[in-house]
Write an enzyme that holds these catalytic residues in place. Structure first.
Site, mmCIF file in Angstrom:
data_model
loop_
_atom_site.group_PDB
_atom_site.id
_atom_site.type_symbol
_atom_site.label_atom_id
_atom_site.label_comp_id
_atom_site.label_asym_id
_atom_site.label_seq_id
_atom_site.Cartn_x
_atom_site.Cartn_y
_atom_site.Cartn_z
ATOM 1 N N HIS A 99 0.825 -1.218 0.000
ATOM 2 C CA HIS A 99 0.000 0.000 0.000
ATOM 3 C C HIS A 99 0.857 1.265 0.000
ATOM 4 C CE1 HIS A 99 0.318 0.902 4.412
ATOM 5 N NE2 HIS A 99 0.336 -0.408 4.557
ATOM 6 N N ASP A 159 -0.102 4.418 1.110
ATOM 7 C CA ASP A 159 -0.311 5.437 2.147
ATOM 8 C C ASP A 159 0.484 5.122 3.408
ATOM 9 O OD1 ASP A 159 -2.079 3.206 2.600
ATOM 10 O OD2 ASP A 159 -3.150 4.403 4.088
ATOM 11 N N ASP A 200 6.382 1.217 6.353
ATOM 12 C CA ASP A 200 5.031 0.675 6.294
ATOM 13 C C ASP A 200 4.232 1.613 5.385
ATOM 14 O OD1 ASP A 200 2.522 -0.351 6.715
ATOM 15 O OD2 ASP A 200 2.391 0.196 8.816
ATOM 16 N N GLU A 209 -4.757 1.923 2.916
ATOM 17 C CA GLU A 209 -4.797 0.741 3.786
ATOM 18 C C GLU A 209 -4.867 1.147 5.249
ATOM 19 O OE1 GLU A 209 -2.912 -2.531 6.305
ATOM 20 O OE2 GLU A 209 -2.328 -0.445 6.072
ATOM 21 N N GLU A 210 -4.132 2.222 5.592
ATOM 22 C CA GLU A 210 -4.013 2.607 7.004
ATOM 23 C C GLU A 210 -5.335 3.085 7.598
ATOM 24 O OE1 GLU A 210 -1.594 1.944 8.823
ATOM 25 O OE2 GLU A 210 0.202 1.807 7.596
ATOM 26 N N ASP A 265 3.746 -6.574 3.789
ATOM 27 C CA ASP A 265 3.365 -5.486 4.700
ATOM 28 C C ASP A 265 3.669 -5.856 6.148
ATOM 29 O OD1 ASP A 265 2.255 -3.057 5.490
ATOM 30 O OD2 ASP A 265 0.185 -3.759 5.414
ATOM 31 N N HIS A 271 4.841 3.538 12.225
ATOM 32 C CA HIS A 271 3.896 4.604 12.611
ATOM 33 C C HIS A 271 4.480 5.640 13.571
ATOM 34 C CE1 HIS A 271 0.004 2.113 11.593
ATOM 35 N NE2 HIS A 271 0.972 1.935 10.704
#
Length: 410
Positions: free
Chosen positions: A79, A81, A142, A176-177, A199, A381
């Site tokens: 992904h 994002d 990520d 995705e997030e 991922d 994150h």
């Protein structure tokens, strides 16, 4: 491969692709379009075929088969994002060659240090090349590491036609997030029998169990009166909200749970006397426990409605995704081949439940069984996110090995 993967990854992370849960567009942010256009050009440049991007920013591409065998089509997804919780603007990746096992100064001026005291797993990376942040943003491994690894694996296979393989499909997806990754994903158009999201985190991760997930939004209505004359009249909505929260089991929260334990997580609490809103996520691996958690929240709301009046409390619970194990167990081969690929490369597979979800959780329910494999990243994150380039190369080799195994077994 090392320089190639560093170059790709550091280029991708410099595009701000933070997703936005409050946006109704797809992708939710313009930065994801910027990266998507770059990726489309790159897929064409390395020699991929059938490169498409649709109106929602979903990219698909094909590596055509070069074998006469009847090999099932497999896919790899990542992904674009990054997480909404921490800024992804102006990411300045820092490269630490031959890491010595000591503190890494991320930002001298702000005294931000990545230390093995706080993150003992750094000990595993002695001698590795690491990529870190400058302490002011997340890194975006990520899931831009996954994109770089898939792209590098495809480039390698195109450059080495002597490696026989079936048809491979690749997809890079938005949002995705914020849980919307597969919402507009066309499984039929993708046309794969199985897929893998790239991922995961540390070396060897192989995951095919995810949470069952729901979100709950509870609104509390109060009655505001001047505090000087409020006796018997004022109803403070924040206090009703606090009463609601106090009735949830305190030890069933993210900070007290691990492994297969589920939780209730209060994401936000916004309010004043007149009106308060609570936003929770509910997570559990076990379907019955998951249903029981939702029932518990409704029960607490009903009790408070009895106490304060039905009109004062409104609860809305929405399922987000389900444990993909139910869809992957029947086609266990998809996990077994990834396991074997890692073993062949002397990587110890670490099968564990995902304490979260991936696009694979939803895709598996849409008819595309999709386990998750590692990227090599840690501390996603946040400002302490980092990744081992050595393990990114290993992830790339796992992708290549999975593709080879499907051809060999056909």
């Amino acid at each position: 491969m090392k320089n190639e993967i560093i170059e790709r990854f550091t280029k991708y992370v410099q595009v701000d692709t933070q997703s936005d849960p409050n946006s109704d567009t797809c992708p939710s942010t313009p930065g994801q379009w910027t990266l998507a256009k770059m990726l489309v050009e790159e897929l064409k440049a390395i020699g991929m075929e059938e490169v498409t991007i649709d109106e929602n920013g979903y990219i698909m591409a094909t590596l055509p088969a070069n074998t006469d065998k009847d090999v099932p089509t497999i896919g790899f997804l990542a992904h674009m994002d990054t997480a909404p919780e921490f800024t992804g603007a102006n990411v300045k990746p820092q490269i630490v060659e031959n890491y010595d096992g000591n503190d890494i100064i991320l930002n001298e001026a702000l005294h931000i240090v990545l230390s093995p005291k706080d993150f003992p797993e750094l000990a595993n990376y002695k001698g590795h090349t690491l990529i870190t942040t400058d302490g002011t943003t997340l890194l975006g491994a990520d899931n831009k590491a996954g994109i770089a690894e898939i792209m590098t694996a495809m480039a390698y296979l195109i450059q080495h036609p002597e490696i026989k393989h079936g048809k491979v499909r690749v997809a890079f997806t938005p949002d995705e997030e914020i849980g919307r990754g597969p919402h507009k994903f066309d499984v039929a158009k993708f046309g794969a029998k199985y897929a893998y999201t790239v991922d995961g985190g540390p070396l060897g991760e192989l995951e095919y169990e995810s949470f069952n997930a729901a979100e709950a939004k509870i609104k509390f209505k109060g009655k505001n009166v001047h505090p000087g004359t409020a006796k018997g009249k004022m109803i403070n909505s924040m206090k009703i909200a606090m009463e609601f929260h106090a009735q949830l089991p305190a030890n069933e929260a993210p900070e007290h749970t691990e492994g297969y334990e589920g939780f209730y997580h209060l994401l936000s609490f916004q309010g004043n006397v007149e009106e308060t809103a609570l936003h929770y996520i509910i997570r559990d691996f076990d379907r019955e426990q998951f249903e029981a958690r939702k029932a518990k929240m409704r029960e607490i709301a009903a009790k408070l409605q009895e106490k304060y009046g039905k009109e004062r409390i409104a609860i809305e619970i929405k399922d987000q995704y389900y444990n993909m194990r139910e869809k992957i167990e029947p086609v266990r081969e998809v996990v077994d081949i990834a396991y074997e690929a890692m073993k062949n490369l002397n990587i110890e597979p670490k099968i564990s439940p995902i304490r979260g979800g991936t696009d694979g959780s939803q895709l598996s329910y849409m008819g595309l069984p999709t386990p998750n494999i590692f990227t090599g990243g840690e501390n996603f994150h946040g400002r302490y996110e980092y990744i081992s380039v050595d393990n990114m190369i290993k992830a790339t080799n796992v992708i290549i090995e999975i593709i080879k195994l499907f051809e060999q077994k056909a």
